[in-house]
Scaffold this active site. Structure first.
Site, short mmCIF file in Angstrom:
data_model
loop_
_atom_site.label_atom_id
_atom_site.label_comp_id
_atom_site.label_asym_id
_atom_site.label_seq_id
_atom_site.Cartn_x
_atom_site.Cartn_y
_atom_site.Cartn_z
N GLY A 49 145.97 1.04 134.95
CA GLY A 49 144.73 1.61 135.44
C GLY A 49 144.63 3.07 135.08
O GLY A 49 145.36 3.57 134.22
N GLY A 50 143.73 3.77 135.78
CA GLY A 50 143.49 5.17 135.45
C GLY A 50 144.66 6.07 135.77
O GLY A 50 144.85 7.11 135.14
N MET A 51 145.46 5.70 136.77
CA MET A 51 146.54 6.57 137.19
C MET A 51 147.92 5.96 137.12
O MET A 51 148.91 6.65 137.33
CB MET A 51 146.29 7.06 138.62
CG MET A 51 145.13 8.01 138.74
SD MET A 51 145.02 8.74 140.38
CE MET A 51 144.58 7.30 141.35
N VAL A 67 151.49 -0.85 135.96
CA VAL A 67 152.20 -1.72 136.89
C VAL A 67 153.01 -2.75 136.11
O VAL A 67 152.50 -3.39 135.19
CB VAL A 67 151.22 -2.43 137.85
CG1 VAL A 67 151.96 -3.38 138.78
CG2 VAL A 67 150.42 -1.40 138.65
N LYS A 111 155.08 0.36 140.10
CA LYS A 111 153.99 1.15 139.52
C LYS A 111 154.52 2.51 139.10
O LYS A 111 155.18 3.20 139.88
CB LYS A 111 152.87 1.33 140.54
CG LYS A 111 151.66 2.09 140.01
CD LYS A 111 150.54 2.11 141.06
CE LYS A 111 149.29 2.80 140.55
NZ LYS A 111 148.18 2.76 141.55
N ASP A 145 137.66 2.68 147.24
CA ASP A 145 137.42 1.92 146.01
C ASP A 145 137.48 0.42 146.28
O ASP A 145 138.15 -0.33 145.57
CB ASP A 145 138.43 2.31 144.93
CG ASP A 145 137.97 1.91 143.52
OD1 ASP A 145 136.76 1.67 143.34
OD2 ASP A 145 138.82 1.84 142.61
#
Length: 262
Positions: free
Chosen positions: A17-19, A22, A37, A127
Site C-alpha cells: 500500500g501507500g505506507m 505486507v 508489515k 479509511d
C-alpha cells in the site's frame, strides 16, 4: 532469508500500500502463519507507522485485526506483526456482484461492531472502505477491520500536510475534506454507509470518474437515495443508511455503537 526478530520467516509478499508492504510469514516458534508489515519510507510515513503500531496495540477485539508485536530488523527496518487472515476483502467480493439486502445488513452490523470497539478506545480509523473490511474465509459474519495506517487518537500530533486529504475518494466524509484532523467517529460512520451503499448498488454514492470529480460530488451533489436504485430495500435498512449519510456530522449516529443502537 534470516528470521525476523528470531522467529518470523517470510514466505511471500501479499500486498503493498501507500505506507507499507505486507508479507505472509511463518512464526517458527508456534508454526502459525502471520502477517508482517514493513514500512515503505517516504515523507511522514515513519511517524504514521509508529502510530499504527501504537493504535493496534491498544485494540483487542475479534472484529479488529490482531496485533502481535513490533520491532526493527537488524538492517534498521521497522516492522509490525499481526495475525494472518485467510479469505478476501469486501472489495474483491464485490467484483463478483452486489450484495443482497441481508448480506448488506450483516456487513453493516459486523463493521459497526468493529467501529464500536475502535471508537470506544478513542481511535478514529479514517479509511473505512470495502478494501479495509476483510472477510475471513470469505464469510461476512467473520468480518475484520484492517489497515490502521492513517488512524489517529484524539490529541495526537497532526501529521496531515497543508492541502493533504487523507482517506479514499468516494468514501470520505465531507468534513475530512476540510482537514484530516477534522475526522471524528461520525466520519467513520459516514464512510461505512458509503461502503454498504456501494455493496448494495455497485458504486459509492460519491464516486466520480476522477479524484477531483469524486470530491466535487461529495461537496455539491444531492445524495442519490438507495430506494430510487433498489426500490425493494427494507425500510429499516434504508432509514439507518440515510441517517449515516447526513452531511452534518451532528445529525449522524455519533459512532459505531450509535449505529448498533439504531
Amino acid at each position: 532469508p534470516e528470521l525476523i526478530a528470531g522467529r518470523y520467516r517470510l514466505t511471500r509478499r501479499a500486498g503493498r500500500g501507500g505506507m507499507g508492504a505486507v508479507f505472509e510469514a511463518l512464526d517458527v516458534s508456534s508454526d502459525e502463519p502471520v502477517a508482517v508489515k514493513f514500512l515503505v519510507p517516504h515523507r511522514g510515513t515513519a511517524e504514521r507507522f509508529q502510530r499504527e503500531c501504537a493504535v493496534l496495540s491498544r485494540l483487542h477485539h475479534p472484529r479488529v485485526v490482531h496485533y502481535r508485536e513490533r520491532g526493527v530488523t537488524r538492517d534498521g527496518d521497522p516492522f509490525l506483526v499481526m495475525d494472518w487472515l485467510a479469505g478476501e476483502d469486501l472489495a474483491t467480493r464485490l467484483t463478483r456482484g452486489n450484495l443482497g439486502f441481508d448480506e448488506g445488513a450483516r456487513v453493516l452490523r459486523c463493521a459497526a461492531e468493529a467501529l464500536a470497539a475502535v471508537h470506544g478506545a478513542g481511535v478514529v480509523h479514517r479509511d473505512v472502505k470495502p478494501g479495509n473490511l476483510f472477510l475471513v474465509d470469505g464469510e461476512i459474519d467473520r468480518l475484520v477491520l484492517i489497515d490502521f495506517g492513517i488512524a489517529r487518537t484524539p490529541g495526537a500530533v497532526d501529521l496531515t500536510g497543508p492541502c493533504e486529504v487523507l482517506g479514499t475518494p468516494g468514501y470520505l466524509a465531507p468534513e475530512q475534506l476540510e482537514h484530516g484532523d477534522a475526522a471524528t467517529p461520525s466520519s467513520d460512520v459516514f464512510s461505512l454507509a458509503c461502503t454498504v451503499y456501494s455493496a448494495l448498488v455497485g458504486q459509492s454514492p460519491f464516486l466520480g470518474a476522477t479524484v477531483a470529480a469524486s470530491l466535487a460530488r461529495l461537496l455539491s451533489d444531492e445524495l442519490p437515495a438507495i430506494r430510487t436504485l433498489r426500490p425493494d430495500i427494507p425500510p429499516a435498512l434504508d432509514a439507518v443508511l440515510t441517517a449515516m449519510l447526513e452531511r452534518d456530522p451532528a445529525a449522524r449516529p455519533r459512532d459505531g455503537q450509535g449505529v448498533l443502537d439504531r
